[in-house]
Write a protein that holds these residues in place. Structure first.
Motif, mmCIF file in Angstrom:
data_model
loop_
_atom_site.group_PDB
_atom_site.id
_atom_site.type_symbol
_atom_site.label_atom_id
_atom_site.label_comp_id
_atom_site.label_asym_id
_atom_site.label_seq_id
_atom_site.Cartn_x
_atom_site.Cartn_y
_atom_site.Cartn_z
ATOM 1 N N MET A 1 43.183 -9.057 -38.652
ATOM 2 C CA MET A 1 41.952 -8.276 -39.707
ATOM 3 C C MET A 1 41.642 -7.035 -38.161
ATOM 4 S SD MET A 1 38.716 -7.625 -41.074
ATOM 5 C CE MET A 1 37.936 -8.948 -42.817
ATOM 6 N N ASN A 2 41.777 -5.830 -38.863
ATOM 7 C CA ASN A 2 41.676 -4.131 -38.291
ATOM 8 C C ASN A 2 40.489 -4.107 -37.383
ATOM 9 O OD1 ASN A 2 43.756 -3.378 -39.680
ATOM 10 N ND2 ASN A 2 42.917 -2.716 -41.469
ATOM 11 N N GLN A 3 40.555 -3.090 -36.455
ATOM 12 C CA GLN A 3 39.218 -3.119 -35.943
ATOM 13 C C GLN A 3 38.980 -1.140 -36.344
ATOM 14 O OE1 GLN A 3 40.151 -4.802 -32.322
ATOM 15 N NE2 GLN A 3 39.187 -3.135 -30.736
ATOM 16 N N ILE A 4 37.632 -1.674 -36.193
ATOM 17 C CA ILE A 4 36.962 -0.138 -35.423
ATOM 18 C C ILE A 4 36.309 -0.704 -34.418
ATOM 19 C CG2 ILE A 4 35.107 1.375 -36.026
ATOM 20 C CD1 ILE A 4 34.668 0.062 -39.141
ATOM 21 N N ASN A 5 36.591 0.205 -32.934
ATOM 22 C CA ASN A 5 36.290 0.143 -31.692
ATOM 23 C C ASN A 5 34.526 1.611 -31.639
ATOM 24 O OD1 ASN A 5 38.483 -1.397 -30.790
ATOM 25 N ND2 ASN A 5 39.084 1.087 -29.963
ATOM 26 N N ILE A 6 33.672 0.772 -31.319
ATOM 27 C CA ILE A 6 32.492 1.161 -30.635
ATOM 28 C C ILE A 6 32.238 0.740 -29.666
ATOM 29 C CG2 ILE A 6 31.631 0.340 -33.400
ATOM 30 C CD1 ILE A 6 29.574 -1.461 -32.615
ATOM 31 N N GLY A 19 32.066 5.750 -33.108
ATOM 32 C CA GLY A 19 33.136 4.834 -33.657
ATOM 33 C C GLY A 19 34.426 5.809 -33.638
ATOM 34 N N SER A 20 35.660 4.229 -33.534
ATOM 35 C CA SER A 20 37.148 4.945 -33.185
ATOM 36 C C SER A 20 37.955 4.275 -34.293
ATOM 37 C CB SER A 20 37.943 5.508 -32.268
ATOM 38 O OG SER A 20 38.053 4.535 -31.534
ATOM 39 N N PHE A 21 39.157 4.536 -35.569
ATOM 40 C CA PHE A 21 39.625 3.162 -36.338
ATOM 41 C C PHE A 21 40.938 4.367 -36.162
ATOM 42 C CE2 PHE A 21 41.800 1.852 -39.994
ATOM 43 C CZ PHE A 21 41.485 0.696 -39.468
ATOM 44 N N ASP A 22 41.924 3.716 -36.061
ATOM 45 C CA ASP A 22 43.716 4.503 -35.900
ATOM 46 C C ASP A 22 43.665 5.500 -35.461
ATOM 47 O OD1 ASP A 22 46.258 4.290 -37.241
ATOM 48 O OD2 ASP A 22 46.166 5.320 -39.018
ATOM 49 N N ASP A 23 43.208 5.581 -34.190
ATOM 50 C CA ASP A 23 43.257 7.567 -33.175
ATOM 51 C C ASP A 23 42.281 7.870 -33.837
ATOM 52 O OD1 ASP A 23 44.518 5.740 -30.938
ATOM 53 O OD2 ASP A 23 46.235 6.304 -32.261
ATOM 54 N N LYS A 24 41.408 8.119 -34.801
ATOM 55 C CA LYS A 24 40.577 8.898 -35.114
ATOM 56 C C LYS A 24 39.011 9.337 -35.329
ATOM 57 C CE LYS A 24 43.581 10.900 -39.117
ATOM 58 N NZ LYS A 24 44.805 9.752 -38.892
ATOM 59 N N VAL A 39 25.586 2.445 -43.910
ATOM 60 C CA VAL A 39 26.730 2.861 -42.848
ATOM 61 C C VAL A 39 27.665 2.319 -43.291
ATOM 62 C CG1 VAL A 39 27.094 5.330 -41.659
ATOM 63 C CG2 VAL A 39 24.992 4.702 -43.200
ATOM 64 N N ASP A 40 26.770 1.072 -41.513
ATOM 65 C CA ASP A 40 28.382 0.249 -40.965
ATOM 66 C C ASP A 40 28.616 -0.652 -42.043
ATOM 67 O OD1 ASP A 40 27.401 2.061 -38.665
ATOM 68 O OD2 ASP A 40 26.103 0.077 -38.289
ATOM 69 N N SER A 41 28.173 -0.981 -43.416
ATOM 70 C CA SER A 41 28.667 -1.866 -44.170
ATOM 71 C C SER A 41 29.848 -0.948 -45.233
ATOM 72 C CB SER A 41 27.806 -2.918 -45.207
ATOM 73 O OG SER A 41 26.576 -3.771 -44.175
ATOM 74 N N ARG A 42 29.589 0.091 -45.507
ATOM 75 C CA ARG A 42 30.478 0.829 -46.193
ATOM 76 C C ARG A 42 30.936 1.704 -45.388
ATOM 77 N NH1 ARG A 42 30.801 6.085 -45.751
ATOM 78 N NH2 ARG A 42 29.851 6.773 -45.065
ATOM 79 N N ILE A 43 31.549 1.670 -44.334
ATOM 80 C CA ILE A 43 32.272 1.668 -43.592
ATOM 81 C C ILE A 43 33.216 0.613 -42.995
ATOM 82 C CG2 ILE A 43 33.404 2.561 -41.073
ATOM 83 C CD1 ILE A 43 31.000 4.671 -41.030
ATOM 84 N N LYS A 44 33.115 -0.354 -42.606
ATOM 85 C CA LYS A 44 33.880 -1.773 -42.234
ATOM 86 C C LYS A 44 34.498 -2.149 -43.403
ATOM 87 C CE LYS A 44 30.090 -3.455 -39.289
ATOM 88 N NZ LYS A 44 29.910 -5.391 -38.901
ATOM 89 N N LYS A 45 33.907 -1.768 -45.081
ATOM 90 C CA LYS A 45 34.185 -2.475 -46.582
ATOM 91 C C LYS A 45 35.161 -1.244 -46.553
ATOM 92 C CE LYS A 45 33.193 -2.888 -51.113
ATOM 93 N NZ LYS A 45 32.488 -2.828 -52.284
ATOM 94 N N ASN A 46 35.803 -0.494 -45.946
ATOM 95 C CA ASN A 46 36.160 0.933 -46.981
ATOM 96 C C ASN A 46 37.797 0.929 -46.070
ATOM 97 O OD1 ASN A 46 35.234 2.074 -49.224
ATOM 98 N ND2 ASN A 46 33.809 3.578 -47.921
ATOM 99 N N LYS A 48 38.625 -2.038 -43.830
ATOM 100 C CA LYS A 48 38.492 -3.033 -44.488
ATOM 101 C C LYS A 48 39.138 -3.396 -42.426
ATOM 102 C CE LYS A 48 40.889 -3.204 -48.880
ATOM 103 N NZ LYS A 48 40.826 -2.062 -49.234
ATOM 104 N N ALA A 49 37.788 -3.605 -41.834
ATOM 105 C CA ALA A 49 37.304 -3.319 -40.361
ATOM 106 C C ALA A 49 37.048 -4.486 -39.836
ATOM 107 C CB ALA A 49 38.031 -2.510 -39.663
ATOM 108 N N GLU A 50 36.309 -4.933 -38.558
ATOM 109 C CA GLU A 50 34.778 -5.193 -37.990
ATOM 110 C C GLU A 50 35.117 -4.286 -36.786
ATOM 111 O OE1 GLU A 50 33.204 -7.682 -38.765
ATOM 112 O OE2 GLU A 50 34.098 -7.987 -40.917
ATOM 113 N N PHE A 51 33.849 -3.970 -36.155
ATOM 114 C CA PHE A 51 32.980 -3.274 -34.868
ATOM 115 C C PHE A 51 33.568 -3.691 -33.754
ATOM 116 C CE2 PHE A 51 29.620 -1.035 -37.103
ATOM 117 C CZ PHE A 51 30.656 -0.351 -37.431
ATOM 118 N N VAL A 52 34.149 -3.673 -33.014
ATOM 119 C CA VAL A 52 34.489 -3.729 -31.467
ATOM 120 C C VAL A 52 34.369 -3.062 -30.954
ATOM 121 C CG1 VAL A 52 36.521 -5.112 -30.034
ATOM 122 C CG2 VAL A 52 36.438 -5.721 -32.725
ATOM 123 N N GLU A 53 33.100 -4.127 -29.805
ATOM 124 C CA GLU A 53 32.618 -3.071 -28.620
ATOM 125 C C GLU A 53 33.764 -2.901 -27.151
ATOM 126 O OE1 GLU A 53 29.213 -2.885 -26.696
ATOM 127 O OE2 GLU A 53 27.672 -3.446 -29.133
#
Length: 110
Positions: A1-6, A19-24, A39-46, A48-53
């Motif tokens: 699973m991909n991750q969104i750093n928060i 939050g960042s994903f793929d250096d953006k 908002v968080d659910s929409r971003i995670k779904k689009n 295909k990633a989960e939040f990671v602190e």
């Protein structure tokens, strides 16, 4: 699973979530707001990633530039962005990016 750093970041205008994903940067929003979960659910779904602190170079640079902006040293941001939304939302966000610094009024925050 991909991750969104928060990271959670306290500023002069309130506590933000970054939050960042793929250096953006893909999230810069108030931490406490009515639509936070939606908002968080929409971003995670689009993405295909989960939040990671977890911190990273994009989040560090975002905090630096936000501090400079609120201290009135910075007038323009140069963080790479990943806009996750509908075409309409993206058009609104792109229009907001073009609002010049001089038209922003900070008196109510400082």
């Amino acid at each position: 699973m991909n991750q969104i750093n928060i990271q959670h970041y306290k500023t002069k205008i309130g506590k933000l979530i970054l939050g960042s994903f793929d250096d953006k940067l893909c999230i810069l929003d108030f931490e406490y707001r009515k639509m936070r979960k939606t908002v968080d659910s929409r971003i995670k779904k689009n993405l295909k990633a989960e939040f990671v602190e977890q911190d990273d170079k994009v989040l560090k640079e975002t905090r630096k530039q936000l501090d400079e902006y609120f201290d009135r040293y910075r007038k323009k941001f140069d963080i790479p962005l990943l806009m996750v939304g509908t075409d309409f939302q993206k058009s609104v966000w792109n229009a907001l990016i073009e609002v010049p610094y001089e038209t922003v009024e900070f008196k109510e925050f400082f």
